[in-house]
Write a protein that holds these residues in place. Structure first.
Motif, PDB file in Angstrom:
ATOM      1  N   UNK A  28      39.458  63.881  45.521  1.00 46.94           N
ATOM      2  CA  UNK A  28      39.544  62.530  44.973  1.00 46.94           C
ATOM      3  C   UNK A  28      40.363  62.519  43.691  1.00 46.94           C
ATOM      4  N   UNK A  29      40.087  63.450  42.785  1.00 43.85           N
ATOM      5  CA  UNK A  29      40.772  63.470  41.495  1.00 43.85           C
ATOM      6  C   UNK A  29      42.248  63.848  41.635  1.00 43.85           C
ATOM      7  N   UNK A  30      42.576  64.678  42.623  1.00 40.19           N
ATOM      8  CA  UNK A  30      43.967  65.070  42.847  1.00 40.19           C
ATOM      9  C   UNK A  30      44.685  64.113  43.803  1.00 40.19           C
ATOM     10  N   UNK A  31      43.976  63.084  44.269  1.00 42.12           N
ATOM     11  CA  UNK A  31      44.530  62.050  45.141  1.00 42.12           C
ATOM     12  C   UNK A  31      45.096  62.634  46.435  1.00 42.12           C
ATOM     13  N   UNK A  32      44.431  63.666  46.963  1.00 39.44           N
ATOM     14  CA  UNK A  32      44.792  64.200  48.269  1.00 39.44           C
ATOM     15  C   UNK A  32      43.923  63.482  49.295  1.00 39.44           C
ATOM     16  N   UNK A  33      44.440  62.375  49.792  1.00 41.26           N
ATOM     17  CA  UNK A  33      43.648  61.509  50.643  1.00 41.26           C
ATOM     18  C   UNK A  33      43.302  62.155  51.986  1.00 41.26           C
ATOM     19  N   UNK A  34      44.223  62.943  52.547  1.00 40.59           N
ATOM     20  CA  UNK A  34      43.916  63.613  53.803  1.00 40.59           C
ATOM     21  C   UNK A  34      42.809  64.649  53.614  1.00 40.59           C
ATOM     22  N   UNK A  35      42.891  65.436  52.533  1.00 46.93           N
ATOM     23  CA  UNK A  35      41.851  66.422  52.270  1.00 46.93           C
ATOM     24  C   UNK A  35      40.494  65.740  52.083  1.00 46.93           C
ATOM     25  N   UNK A  36      40.493  64.593  51.406  1.00 42.04           N
ATOM     26  CA  UNK A  36      39.242  63.892  51.148  1.00 42.04           C
ATOM     27  C   UNK A  36      38.620  63.350  52.437  1.00 42.04           C
ATOM     28  N   UNK A  37      39.411  62.653  53.257  1.00 39.55           N
ATOM     29  CA  UNK A  37      38.819  62.028  54.452  1.00 39.55           C
ATOM     30  C   UNK A  37      38.419  63.065  55.487  1.00 39.55           C
ATOM     31  N   UNK A  38      39.043  64.251  55.469  1.00 36.87           N
ATOM     32  CA  UNK A  38      38.655  65.288  56.417  1.00 36.87           C
ATOM     33  C   UNK A  38      37.317  65.929  56.081  1.00 36.87           C
ATOM     34  N   UNK A  39      36.725  65.556  54.950  1.00 37.57           N
ATOM     35  CA  UNK A  39      35.368  65.991  54.622  1.00 37.57           C
ATOM     36  C   UNK A  39      34.320  65.130  55.325  1.00 37.57           C
ATOM     37  N   UNK A  40      34.752  64.028  55.929  1.00 37.72           N
ATOM     38  CA  UNK A  40      33.856  63.100  56.620  1.00 37.72           C
ATOM     39  C   UNK A  40      33.972  63.297  58.128  1.00 37.72           C
ATOM     40  N   UNK A  41      32.882  62.990  58.831  1.00 40.70           N
ATOM     41  CA  UNK A  41      32.929  63.079  60.281  1.00 40.70           C
ATOM     42  C   UNK A  41      34.011  62.148  60.820  1.00 40.70           C
ATOM     43  N   UNK A  42      34.533  62.482  61.969  1.00 37.04           N
ATOM     44  CA  UNK A  42      35.709  61.808  62.508  1.00 37.04           C
ATOM     45  C   UNK A  42      35.500  60.310  62.710  1.00 37.04           C
ATOM     46  N   UNK A  43      34.292  59.917  63.078  1.00 39.20           N
ATOM     47  CA  UNK A  43      34.010  58.513  63.373  1.00 39.20           C
ATOM     48  C   UNK A  43      33.266  57.830  62.231  1.00 39.20           C
ATOM     49  N   UNK A  44      33.541  58.231  60.980  1.00 44.20           N
ATOM     50  CA  UNK A  44      32.839  57.693  59.824  1.00 44.20           C
ATOM     51  C   UNK A  44      33.001  56.171  59.764  1.00 44.20           C
TER      52      UNK A  44
END
Length: 207
Positions: A28-44
């Protein structure tokens, strides 16, 4: 799975879930949006009608552009309890700082999380942010309305609303005098503290 294997699996799962919270803050702090959303289940779930990592990425990308220039998330205590070997829930404290133009907004909050293991990897199933205060560094957050984002009306946070004990404590004048409750069962500390309290509705900010 024998008893020893189950205990090792539990320890590995605890560490993997703690890493989720740390990775979330960094991404979140580094604004890596792909890295952040990949921490969530695919169908979040994202809002009322959308689902999926792409929808979450689009939402967070817009949220983190204005009014924020930069953020820093500092993780505090993290309680994790298991529903079964592949599902868990937790409470994670976070102290955050936000650069917002010519103001520096500090925040205290916690996340009420749900975690799920899929294909051997742990993910967030949900992160519910519960805010206590947000205010400019030079404006102490006293009073009821502690959420003070630049350019918006001050509103009340929801930091205490998941747990009824806070309101009950202030509604009585002193110790209630009754017997001390039995300790919470294993893996039921958070559930016991909530005592059936429903999750409050939250208007999500950047965090």
């Amino acid at each position: 799975m024998n008893a020893l294997e189950a205990r090792i699996d539990r320890l590995e799962s605890l560490d993997a879930i703690r890493q989720l919270a740390a990775k979330y803050s960094l991404a979140l702090d580094m604004r890596d949006m792909d890295a952040m959303v990949n921490l969530f289940e695919e169908n979040v779930r994202v809002g009322k009608d959308a689902r999926g990592r792409q929808a979450l990425r689009a939402y967070m990308d817009g949220t983190l552009r204005s009014p924020f220039t930069g953020t820093s998330h500092h993780i505090g205590g993290h309680i994790i309890e298991f529903d079964d070997p592949d599902h868990a829930h937790g409470i994670c404290y976070s102290k955050n700082e936000h650069e917002t133009g010519d103001e520096w907004v500090i925040m205290q909050m916690m996340y009420a999380d749900n975690y799920v293991r899929m294909d051997g990897r742990w993910y967030f199933a949900r992160r519910l942010p519960l805010y206590w205060y947000a205010t400019d560094l030079n404006k102490p957050p006293v009073g009821d309305n502690k959420m003070r984002w630049p350019g918006t009306e001050w509103v009340e946070g929801n930091f205490h609303k998941l747990f009824p004990s806070f309101a009950e404590f202030w509604e009585r004048e002193g110790d209630h005098g009754g017997p001390v409750a039995e300790p919470a069962p294993l893996e039921k500390f958070i559930e016991t503290m909530r005592r059936g309290q429903a999750a409050p509705k939250v208007k999500v900010r950047a965090d």
